[in-house]
Write an enzyme that holds these catalytic residues in place. Structure first.
Site: not given
Length: 818
Positions: A370-372, A374-377, A693, A736
């Site tokens: 996911g984008p930076p 967003v809470g991955k870590t 797209s 999008k």
């Protein structure tokens, strides 16, 4: 004895040397004449045979051995027994615990002539075999002397043999009886013993006895050698211990017992003795420690081995942390730490449920993409907290050396283990939650490919014997819960991607960012900047302004920094003595932070003919882009500008070809396409763009140009087109649509097969949008173009570029995930 036996037998039988007698099957035992043997009888049929024999005057019974040891006496038939056996006399019988304990003495060898009865016990007619006569030839004499020599050698190696047995064996002159005695006391195996019993001549019997006795003596020699070596090792260990104790005493007298050359080795040996290590690991550590003890402290290898042994002793080979897999508590922790992400939380709870139901299962390997921001870590930390495991993080961004993961071999100066082993040593358990951060940022060069090293580390079928180059010992990584994070999937090699379960994290909507800021970001920044809740308040309008005009991201990291800036401004006032509560509204943001940094694309109230609104996906989330088309009178071909990639250029050519070939269907004058060139531009020109797209958007812009009908200003679209007029699905739909919603768009045209992706859109956003599925290009044009045609004025239309406050274009790359 044979004469006496025959006399007794003749009294019971019609023909001399023959009689009818009960049969007792024996398992793993062969009886010989002139030997006294104890027997235990428990089978019902065997007990009845013994009782019948005891009821006769001579108390005789025939003992025959089973051919196959695993066939029980109860189930034995005549075919299961050898034909040659021994007639014995029952000397004593006792009953105990439902079985008979017998003492029997062998009388004569017999051979079964025929079987007369099977129930209730076996009975057969037998013939007494003649006694063996001793020959006087040289070969038999040699065998006799060799057997006597082997017996003496065997007795010499058996010091615990009772004197009476030793005397009886040594004084025996009858070689036949000696052979039978040796066969009865030595475990030669049923087959060999039966051959000795069936031997028809003295030569054959002595040959078998000599071969069996030679084998037994050889086995005794080997056992004696092994026992001697074991005793020698034990004596050496005791000697080494005494010498070490003496060395300790000498060092103590010299005053260097703490800092002597062998003090460290002694401490390592004590730690090694107390450590709980696998046998293979302990064996290697012992070998290295012995090498170290033989080296002086000044030797280079001394310190290399010491560091190696310290790593081996400190690694958690068998130590695991206790898990507390309470799923309700885990759900509570995940909800406390993160807002929204319901699908992600549910997937994490499913993995924890599997671990709870089957503790020995392989830990899952999850990849958060996911984008930076967003809470991955932070999700990884929450998982560790929910499972009650230790947590550690390894940043793989910029790692190009394979040795960073696998370690360096000890032959190199300054070698050390890889990051995996170092982390396990640091956390102290073999089942932590280990986060491999930024796995898509790894590179490779002449020093190796770290991604290839991860193929073994992240494969549950291989990582249970992971070998670090420094340790060169197998370490079990299958208990480690690996979580990897990445911003993009494309840079990750497919074999590595295949080993992980991919979980996509999309960007947040404005409403989600508002809730995250209120519940997590603002309270955290208030605490970190030394403020109290009653000293600062940030209104919802201010947060929305920060989200729209001061940050441009899919996550909330920059938003938290901006909130931190506001908190520091207030902290300065408080530190200067202000006691009034500061309430920050939307009007107060600009005095604190200056002019807005971003002017995102907004829905235009009026689009001229030839302009259509599209949507793009970037690493930072979604973006709205406007595609412009203008005719070039007298020109030819197609001009494409705006840093478009090859795929996007091909989409433009496909759109023009489709409209040209179907001009009459859409009310387009084909001469206009043939006699005029066309120029397509996609602002902002400084940002590279690629992907299929934008195909439907380009087709709509060109159709608007050729027909003079404007594209509706409240409509945005995405989708790939084909020359046959189909609209294919694309990726990044959620990002999008959220970007279009932020820009004020309220109608979205999507490929029909992407309609299911709209379920991921937050409910509050979905309620405000009209989603129009399209299967064909005609569906797109019908929904996008206004009914009344107009006159395009593209040459007079100026489109502002998306710039930051200092006039520099943002370094975003618009891509397509389809």
């Amino acid at each position: 004895m044979a004469e006496q036996t025959n006399k007794n037998l003749n009294e019971q039988t019609v023909a001399p040397e023959q009689l009818e007698i009960a049969v007792l099957p024996l398992q793993n035992t062969t009886l010989f004449p002139e030997t006294v043997v104890p027997l235990s009888v428990g089978r019902d049929r065997s007990v009845k045979a013994v009782e019948f024999a005891l009821s006769t005057e001579q108390k005789l019974i025939c003992c025959l051995t089973l051919k196959t040891p695993d066939i029980t006496g109860q189930e034995a038939t005549a075919a299961d027994l050898y034909a040659v056996g021994t007639v014995v006399n029952v000397k004593r019988m006792m009953r105990a615990d439902g079985s008979m304990q017998l003492i029997v003495q062998g009388i004569d060898r017999v051979k079964v002539l025929n079987w007369t009865q099977e129930q209730p016990f076996l009975k057969a007619k037998v013939e007494v075999l003649p006694d063996l006569t001793i020959s006087d030839n040289e070969e038999v004499e040699a065998l006799k002397r060799n057997i006597q020599g082997l017996v003496q050698e065997a007795l010499a190696m058996l010091p615990n043999v009772p004197p009476e047995i030793r005397m009886a064996v040594m004084s025996q002159t009858n070689s036949v009886q000696l052979s039978y005695f040796l066969a009865s006391v030595l475990d030669l195996g049923v087959e060999t013993e039966q051959k000795m019993l069936e031997a028809a001549t003295t030569d054959e019997l002595l040959t078998l006895t000599h071969a069996a006795l030679s084998k037994e003596v050889e086995i005794m020699n080997i056992r004696s050698k092994i026992a001697t070596e074991a005793q020698g090792e034990m004596d050496k260990a005791q000697r080494d211990y005494v010498l070490r104790q003496q060395m300790k005493a000498i060092q103590k007298e010299l005053g260097d017992d703490e800092g002597g050359e062998k003090a460290e080795a002694t401490q390592l040996r004590e730690r090694l003795d107390q450590a709980d290590l696998p046998e293979e690991i302990r064996k290697e550590a012992e070998r290295e420690l012995k090498r170290m003890e033989q080296l002086p402290q000044a030797a280079p290898d001394y310190h290399v081995i010491r560091t190696y042994l310290e790593y081996v002793l400190e690694l958690p080979w068998k130590k695991s942390s206790e898990e507390k897999l309470d799923l309700n508590e885990a759900k509570k922790i995940l909800d406390e730490d993160h807002y929204g992400l319901d699908d992600i939380k549910e997937r994490i709870l499913e993995s924890l449920a599997v671990v709870k139901l089957r503790p020995d299962s392989k830990s899952p390997i999850i990849l958060f993409v996911g984008p930076p921001g967003v809470g991955k870590t932070s999700l990884g930390r929450s998982i560790a907290r929910a499972m009650g495991r230790e947590f550690d993080r390894i940043s793989l961004g910029g790692v190009r050396d394979e040795s960073e993961l696998r370690g360096h071999r000890r032959t190199y100066v300054g070698s050390m283990p890889g990051r995996i082993i170092q982390t396990l040593r640091r956390v102290g358990v073999n089942n932590p939650v280990l986060m491999l951060d930024e796995i898509d940022k790894m590179g490779n060069d002449y020093r190796g490919d770290p991604a290839s090293a991860l193929l073994e580390i992240l494969d549950p079928a291989q990582n249970n014997t992971f070998r670090d180059h420094y340790l060169d010992l197998p370490f079990d990584l299958s208990k480690v819960f690996f979580i990897a994070t990445a911003n993009q999937l494309q840079p990750i090699p497919h074999p590595l991607r295949d080993r992980m379960e991919i979980i996509q994290l999309a960007g947040y909507s404005d409403a989600e960012k508002l809730n995250i800021a209120k519940q997590y970001l603002i309270p955290r920044q208030i605490t970190e900047n030394g403020l109290q809740n009653e000293q600062i308040e940030i209104t919802d309008d201010a947060i929305n302004l920060l989200t729209a005009r001061y940050t441009r991201e899919a996550g909330v990291r920059q938003l938290e920094r901006t909130v931190g800036t506001l908190a520091r401004k207030v902290a300065l006032k408080v530190a200067q003595g202000s006691t009034e509560k500061v309430t920050i509204t939307a009007n107060d943001v600009k005095p604190y932070l200056g002019a807005p940094r971003f002017y995102p694309e907004e829905a235009r109230s009026d689009l001229p003919a030839g302009v259509a609104t599209g949507m793009a996906w970037t690493e930072m989330g979604g973006e709205v882009l406007f595609i412009e088309a203008t005719a070039l009178p007298g020109g030819g071909g197609m001009t494409l500008t705006g840093q478009l990639g090859e795929v996007m250029k091909e989409s433009a050519q496909a759109a023009r070809s489709y409209l040209w070939s179907h001009a009459s269907e859409f009310g387009i004058d084909s001469k206009m396409i043939k006699e005029n060139g066309i120029h397509i531009h996609v602002p902002a020109g400084a940002i590279p763009k690629d992907g299929p797209s934008a195909g439907v958007t380009m087709a709509s812009a060109m159709a608007s140009l050729y027909t003079g009908r404007k594209v509706r200003s409240d409509t945005a679209m995405t989708g790939e087109i084909t020359l046959s007029g189909l609209v294919f699905p694309v990726g990044g739909v959620k990002e999008k649509i959220l970007a279009a919603h932020r820009a004020g768009i309220r109608r979205i045209i999507l490929p029909e097969r992407n309609e299911a992706d709209t379920e991921e859109i937050p409910e509050d956003v979905r309620k405000e949008l009209e989603i129009i599925p399209a299967k064909y290009i005609s569906d797109v044009l019908k929904a996008a173009l206004e009914t009344e045609p107009g006159v395009p004025k593209v040459e007079n239309y100026v489109i502002p570029d998306a710039k930051s406050s200092d006039g520099v274009n943002e370094p975003l790359i618009a891509k397509d995930k389809g």
